[in-house]
Design an enzyme around this catalytic site. Sequence first.
Site, PDB file in Angstrom:
ATOM      1  N   SER A   1       0.850  -1.184   0.000  1.00 51.12           N
ATOM      2  CA  SER A   1       0.000   0.000   0.000  1.00 51.12           C
ATOM      3  C   SER A   1       0.885   1.234   0.000  1.00 51.12           C
ATOM      4  O   SER A   1       2.079   1.165   0.320  1.00 51.12           O
ATOM      5  CB  SER A   1      -0.880  -0.008   1.261  1.00 51.12           C
ATOM      6  OG  SER A   1      -1.515   1.243   1.465  1.00 51.12           O
TER       7      SER A   1
ATOM      8  N   TYR B   1      -2.330  -1.150  10.201  1.00 48.27           N
ATOM      9  CA  TYR B   1      -2.304  -1.405   8.762  1.00 48.27           C
ATOM     10  C   TYR B   1      -0.951  -1.031   8.167  1.00 48.27           C
ATOM     11  O   TYR B   1      -0.360  -1.796   7.394  1.00 48.27           O
ATOM     12  CB  TYR B   1      -3.424  -0.603   8.093  1.00 48.27           C
ATOM     13  CG  TYR B   1      -3.589  -0.868   6.623  1.00 48.27           C
ATOM     14  CD1 TYR B   1      -4.271  -1.994   6.179  1.00 48.27           C
ATOM     15  CD2 TYR B   1      -3.092   0.018   5.669  1.00 48.27           C
ATOM     16  CE1 TYR B   1      -4.440  -2.232   4.818  1.00 48.27           C
ATOM     17  CE2 TYR B   1      -3.254  -0.214   4.312  1.00 48.27           C
ATOM     18  CZ  TYR B   1      -3.938  -1.337   3.888  1.00 48.27           C
ATOM     19  OH  TYR B   1      -4.094  -1.573   2.541  1.00 48.27           O
TER      20      TYR B   1
END
Length: 258
Positions: A142, A155
């Site tokens: 990401s 995350y």
Amino acid sequence: MNKPQVALTDKVALVTGGGTGIGRAIAEKFAQAGAKVVVAGRTAETLAAVVATTGGEAIIADLTDEKDVAQLFAAIKARHGRLDVFVNNAGMSGPIMPIADMDITEWDRCININLRGAMLCLREAARIMVPQGSGSIINMSSLMGLKGYPMRTAYSATKFALIGITESMAREVGPAGVRVNALCPGAISGELMDKVVARRAQAEGKTEAQIIEENYTSVAALRRWVDPEEVAEVALFFASDASSSVTGERMKVDAGRF
């Protein structure tokens, strides 16, 4: 010079978390490129919908369970004799909260799904690809695997870790002809991002429109979201012979969120 082929004719490809969002877009793109696509995850209904559009197959598996993961890859090997492309996509958004208020149960769940599950799948993929002497692995990291964001520590931790795993594994399996790369999408339009925006708005005391404008669209050079299909196009490049000399790399697909 031969023209690089952005095609996956008769290649066997596995996409975890392939029932929705980016995973579904990648599965469909790979099928259009000629691959035999296997999608894996825990929700039979969403996987069945993808099978209907790709003509591939679905395997139900809990990717955090060591036995389930082993059975998933064993089934692919038994049915197809090989695995050419693995997209390590399954994951969750994790807790959205300040570190001082962190719910450790939610932190552990995020680590378990995004990191442990990814590692279990990578181990099995290596056990097939290294002996066969070829393969392309695409880890779904990401933009938050390159730059930390407030309220997203769990995350970000998992996605930073996937970058390190990508670089380490690329060096490890490269001599056997296996490539390992990472995709780093930015904010992707869709149901998952809608949930993230809603949770951020609640946590930060702002409207959803403010969250979108301040954090996602106005800070992007192209001033917009990224579509799942745009990520799928880059995944196809990494999966195909067009990227035959590319390994250990990470590529942003983020509409220019510098």
